[in-house]
Design a protein around this motif. Structure first.
Motif, PDB file in Angstrom:
ATOM      1  N   PRO A  53       0.839  -1.211   0.000  1.00 33.31           N
ATOM      2  CA  PRO A  53       0.000   0.000   0.000  1.00 33.31           C
ATOM      3  C   PRO A  53       0.869   1.254   0.000  1.00 33.31           C
ATOM      4  O   PRO A  53       1.872   1.326   0.718  1.00 33.31           O
ATOM      5  N   LEU A  54       0.491   2.229  -0.812  1.00 32.87           N
ATOM      6  CA  LEU A  54       1.241   3.478  -0.925  1.00 32.87           C
ATOM      7  C   LEU A  54       0.491   4.667  -0.339  1.00 32.87           C
ATOM      8  O   LEU A  54       1.111   5.641   0.088  1.00 32.87           O
ATOM      9  N   ALA A  55      -0.840   4.608  -0.346  1.00 33.03           N
ATOM     10  CA  ALA A  55      -1.643   5.717   0.166  1.00 33.03           C
ATOM     11  C   ALA A  55      -3.001   5.174   0.584  1.00 33.03           C
ATOM     12  O   ALA A  55      -3.462   4.150   0.064  1.00 33.03           O
ATOM     13  N   HIS A  56      -3.633   5.883   1.520  1.00 35.98           N
ATOM     14  CA  HIS A  56      -4.933   5.462   2.034  1.00 35.98           C
ATOM     15  C   HIS A  56      -5.938   6.603   1.951  1.00 35.98           C
ATOM     16  O   HIS A  56      -5.577   7.779   2.006  1.00 35.98           O
ATOM     17  N   GLY A 644      -1.458  12.103   8.784  1.00 38.85           N
ATOM     18  CA  GLY A 644      -1.475  12.283  10.228  1.00 38.85           C
ATOM     19  C   GLY A 644      -0.691  13.487  10.705  1.00 38.85           C
ATOM     20  O   GLY A 644      -0.767  13.857  11.884  1.00 38.85           O
ATOM     21  N   GLU A 645       0.061  14.097   9.827  1.00 37.18           N
ATOM     22  CA  GLU A 645       0.827  15.287  10.202  1.00 37.18           C
ATOM     23  C   GLU A 645      -0.041  16.539  10.039  1.00 37.18           C
ATOM     24  O   GLU A 645      -1.230  16.458   9.753  1.00 37.18           O
ATOM     25  N   ASN A 646       0.564  17.714  10.188  1.00 34.53           N
ATOM     26  CA  ASN A 646      -0.207  18.962  10.170  1.00 34.53           C
ATOM     27  C   ASN A 646      -0.154  19.675   8.827  1.00 34.53           C
ATOM     28  O   ASN A 646      -0.391  20.882   8.757  1.00 34.53           O
ATOM     29  N   TRP A 647       0.168  18.936   7.762  1.00 34.50           N
ATOM     30  CA  TRP A 647       0.320  19.580   6.458  1.00 34.50           C
ATOM     31  C   TRP A 647      -0.968  20.262   6.012  1.00 34.50           C
ATOM     32  O   TRP A 647      -0.950  21.413   5.549  1.00 34.50           O
ATOM     33  N   LEU A 648      -2.103  19.575   6.109  1.00 32.42           N
ATOM     34  CA  LEU A 648      -3.367  20.152   5.650  1.00 32.42           C
ATOM     35  C   LEU A 648      -3.774  21.334   6.526  1.00 32.42           C
ATOM     36  O   LEU A 648      -4.293  22.346   6.025  1.00 32.42           O
ATOM     37  N   LYS A 649      -3.535  21.219   7.811  1.00 35.16           N
ATOM     38  CA  LYS A 649      -3.834  22.333   8.721  1.00 35.16           C
ATOM     39  C   LYS A 649      -3.030  23.566   8.343  1.00 35.16           C
ATOM     40  O   LYS A 649      -3.552  24.689   8.328  1.00 35.16           O
TER      41      LYS A 649
END
Length: 863
Positions: A53-56, A644-649
């Motif tokens: 799996p590469l992305a979910h 799970g990191e804060n990139w989108l935030k």
């Protein structure tokens, strides 16, 4: 889950026998939660497959999965495979191939075993009779003195499955004086059913360049030099080698030789002596055209472009060697002296020692088969490229605004110039001989020759992925299934990930791990190679600027993301995150008191002076330019890799501090084209953010704020925007690149139609009108084949197929926006003081004397 159709075509007239094939496969949301629920079928026969799996998706289901298998295929035939969903997950099997022995890590294969020697850049391949064939990587410094490979730790097994095992060793090369010369990373990929070993070797100079005055020429004190990098294999007993220099030719010649040297010195093309191949002194490095095969110093054969296969029968069995991109990555060689076979990835036969610039690296590969393998050369030089049916990409929402199997329109015909035109992307390479280990994969920036005289030699000008050609190639491959697009994507990605990214931690934080600009507009690159500014140019396309380094307005990550998805490449994944961290540091800083004080001087102090003068400056903190658009886009790409990191935030913070639903747009000066045009790239990034949020079902307050702001500007565009060339006098270089840039406006209209259904028809009609005008103008012109024009068209492809239907008026719902439309985003004194305090607190919290010294040193030490 509907089955995913995969087609594999053999088009070179060669029987493929257990050839490794890998591909990334997109899956619809909510369908597959474990790779054990998947099977790769050849008709009714399940194939041995290794799935990763590469992305979910946000619900935990798999979004992209990489599949590896081995394929048998008869000449000029095709195979139709299917990725199928299993109602009952297949039972997991314990892989016993890897074991730890006294001699090192042992990987058992069907033909013997591979032993990875502890802490050594070396391995042994043993046959069932326990007879060993040892190999080792060697490097010599610029004087020809052997260096020592010092490993950081033991080999690390990174992949383990039924198809292959991969192990990696990292470390550094030490000169005889114990001084570090360069870093290495070696991956061995061992295929269990065949014993095939794929060697991938990365050579990296982690030092910073000194780049005096922001100039990045060869000969920089930060460069390292070496004479040869090679893989040496010791053959048991005496042997004769069968050497086939050109395996892909119509009638390949085979030479039976006890000792030999097959050396590729140049590309073998018409322009093999191009100025593209200069050293630090400006002298051309290439010595002769093509390759030469010699035996004990006597000539045996010569030609232009070698794709060699070396086959040796020896006392313990068989060894076959092939080197992918042998001639493209020249200089390269394969030689045999007695019982030593040497693959010269950087051979000693070259005219000069090799210069690896500060922060530069190079990845090279070699295939080694220890049994007779009739398809090894095809595997190396014409590998199979699996094709997924385009409707599978559409069904899985793999690309935004992707519509499969549509009739080609005028835009598609223009883009087809990239493959079918006289100046297609492959033909462009030949013009300046865009080959050699540092150049191969990059695109000749032929648009930079527009203002040259007809009889003048074209500038040596490199494109360096401006406007994300990698993404354009990836999308076209998914749409058309034409493997030439895949080849262009793969070649360019390798180049960008190695050469165009500044792989160092020793320079300014805003430079480290950044992406170098394309070389300077309408100027020769000279000895700057792919690094923009050269000491040999006393001017620049940017008035008043003759130097600089990686900067936020040249950062493109989405193509690298899709290359990772479509190939499973870890290097591409790492590159996305490297660039995202770099561009975030460029905008936010890395902390430190001196850095924050300088930022106060540059940003907050001018605002304070304006407020004290009674002015009303904007509260926005980020410029309304492509630099902010690229920053936002990189944050979005990183968020897809690390949800799970804060990139989108952080992306939502950037949007809120860049644009507002109540902005006074006239004050933005967006119609001043030379200074304002790139706001379109920022708007496109916001549209992508909105698409991702809708795709994930998150129409929250952040979504609605961004949508309201986006639509505020879209309505303004509907009323005020016009083609760039409608007023050519305002442009420094009024050419058809500006016509291509107009496509951004058209696509934004289609995107606005999706977001505002009551007014969708007006937006749709305007987008359609602009798109028609753009295609007609370019089709009639003589510049439509230029690299930059084609890549802009490919980068912005898709929203025109978004599927608007007249009469559909549903509105997007969700949490209300927190913006106050009536409140203008004007900076107040209290808000400014809050920013000042925030900076001072951050500077104090991150203060470290060593960090402050390093910050100063990176700016002052350019000796």
């Amino acid at each position: 889950m509907e089955k995913v159709a995969i087609q594999i075509r053999e088009q070179n007239g060669t029987a493929r026998i257990k050839e490794p094939v890998g591909l990334g496969i997109p899956l619809p949301k909510g369908t597959v939660r474990s790779a054990q629920q998947l099977a790769l079928m050849d008709g009714d026969k399940p194939l041995t497959v290794q799935l990763q799996p590469l992305a979910h998706w946000p619900d935990g289901s798999i979004r992209w999965v990489h599949a590896s298998t081995l394929v048998d295929l008869t000449p000029n035939n095709q195979k139709d495979l299917v990725l199928a969903y299993l109602k009952a997950p297949s039972p997991s099997t314990t892989n016993e191939a890897v074991s730890q022995t006294v001699g090192g890590i042992q990987i058992a294969t069907a033909t013997g075993s591979v032993i990875l020697q502890p802490d050594r850049l070396a391995w042994q391949v043993r046959n069932p009779n326990d007879e060993a064939v040892p190999s080792a990587v060697t490097l010599s410094d610029d004087a020809g003195t052997p260096c020592t490979a010092k490993a950081e730790s033991n080999w690390e097994v990174t992949h383990k499955g039924p198809v292959f095992v991969a192990a990696t060793l990292k470390g550094q090369w030490l000169k005889k004086t114990s001084e570090p010369l360069a870093r290495f990373e070696c991956e061995l990929r061992i295929f269990l059913e065949t014993g095939l070993v794929q060697v991938e070797l990365v050579t990296h100079n982690p030092k910073r360049a000194r780049h005096p005055s922001g100039l990045w020429d060869l000969g920089d004190p930060g460069s390292v030099h070496f004479r040869e990098l090679a893989i040496e294999t010791t053959i048991p007993g005496s042997s004769i080698a069968k050497v086939t220099p050109q395996t892909t030719g119509a009638s390949p010649c085979v030479f039976n030789l006890a000792d030999f040297n097959l050396y590729q010195d140049s590309s073998g093309g018409e322009n093999w002596q191009s100025r593209n191949h200069v050293n630090a002194n400006g002298e051309i490095n290439t010595q002769f055209r093509g390759y030469r095969l010699t035996s004990t110093g006597k000539p045996e054969d010569e030609g232009k472009r070698a794709n060699p296969l070396v086959s040796i029968e020896h006392d313990s069995g068989q060894l076959e060697i092939a080197v992918p991109h042998f001639w493209q990555n020249f200089p390269t060689s394969v030689r045999k002296e007695g019982n030593i076979v040497t693959v010269g990835l950087f051979p000693k036969d070259a005219k000069n020692a090799y210069e690896l610039q500060g922060g530069e690296r190079k990845t090279l590969r070699c295939l080694m088969s220890y049994q007779a393998n009739t398809s090894l050369s095809a595997m190396a030089y014409t590998p199979l490229a699996p094709i997924i049916a385009p409707e599978c990409y559409e069904r899985a929402e793999a690309f935004p605004w992707f519509k499969a199997n549509t009739e080609p329109g005028p835009l598609d015909l223009l883009i087809a110039e990239g493959l079918e035109g006289e100046s297609n992307f492959f033909a462009k390479r030949e013009v300046i001989d865009e080959f050699g280990w540092r150049n191969f994969g990059d695109i000749f920036a032929d648009h930079e020759t527009l203002y040259q005289a007809v009889d003048e030699e074209p500038f040596i000008s490199h494109y360096n992925n401006q406007y994300d050609a990698i993404y354009g190639f990836a999308r076209q491959f998914a749409l058309t299934g034409d493997s030439r697009w895949f080849e262009l994507m793969d070649d360019l990605t390798s180049h960008v990930a190695d050469i165009d990214i500044y792989h160092t931690e020793e320079d300014r934080a805003e430079y480290n791990n950044g992406l170098f600009w394309h070389t300077d507009h309408y100027l020769e690159a000279y000895t700057a190679t792919h690094r923009t500014f050269s000491k040999d140019n006393d001017t620049s396309s940017t008035p008043g600027q003759t130097g600089g380094g990686p900067a936020a307005e040249h950062c493109y990550t989405t193509g690298l993301l899709y290359h990772h998805y479509m190939t499973g490449s870890q290097a591409s994944r790492d590159a996305v995150l490297q660039l995202a961290n770099w561009i975030q540091t460029s905008h936010e800083g890395q902390g430190g008191l001196l850095e924050q004080m300088l930022a106060l001087k540059k940003h907050e102090l001018p605002m304070l002076k304006a407020l004290l003068k009674g002015q009303r400056p904007s509260a926005h903190q980020y410029p309304f330019t492509r630099g902010t658009g690229n920053y936002l886009n990189a944050l979005l790409d990183a968020s897809l890799l690390e949800p799970g990191e804060n990139w989108l935030k952080q992306a939502e913070v950037v949007i809120s501090k860049t644009i507002h639903p109540a902005d006074n747009i006239e004050k933005r000066n967006l119609l001043d084209v030379e200074t304002g045009w790139s706001y379109l790239i920022l708007m496109t990034s916001i549209a992508r953010y909105l698409h991702i949020k809708r795709e994930f079902g998150k129409t929250d307050a952040h979504f609605n704020y961004a949508r309201d702001a986006f639509m505020h500007y879209a309505h303004w565009m509907l009323e005020n925007e016009r083609p760039f060339l409608s007023d050519p006098e305002q442009l420094e270089f009024p050419n058809d690149t500006w016509v291509a840039q107009d496509i951004r406006k058209a696509m934004l209209m289609f995107q606005a139609a999706e977001l505002n259904r009551p007014n969708a028809k007006a937006f749709q009609d305007r987008g359609s009108r602009w798109l028609t005008e753009i295609c007609e103008t370019l089709a009639k012109g003589e510049q439509k084949h230029y690299s930059r024009i084609l890549i802009i068209l490919m980068q912005n492809y898709g929203p025109h197929q978004s599927g608007y239907r007249e009469g559909v008026t549903e509105e997007l719902t969700g949490e209300p926006s927190k913006a106050t439309p009536s409140k203008l985003p004007i900076l107040t004194l209290w808000e400014l003081l809050a920013r000042v305090v925030t900076r001072l607190v951050r500077g104090a919290l991150t203060f470290r004397p060593s960090k402050e010294r390093a910050w100063i040193q990176a700016r002052l030490d350019r000796t």
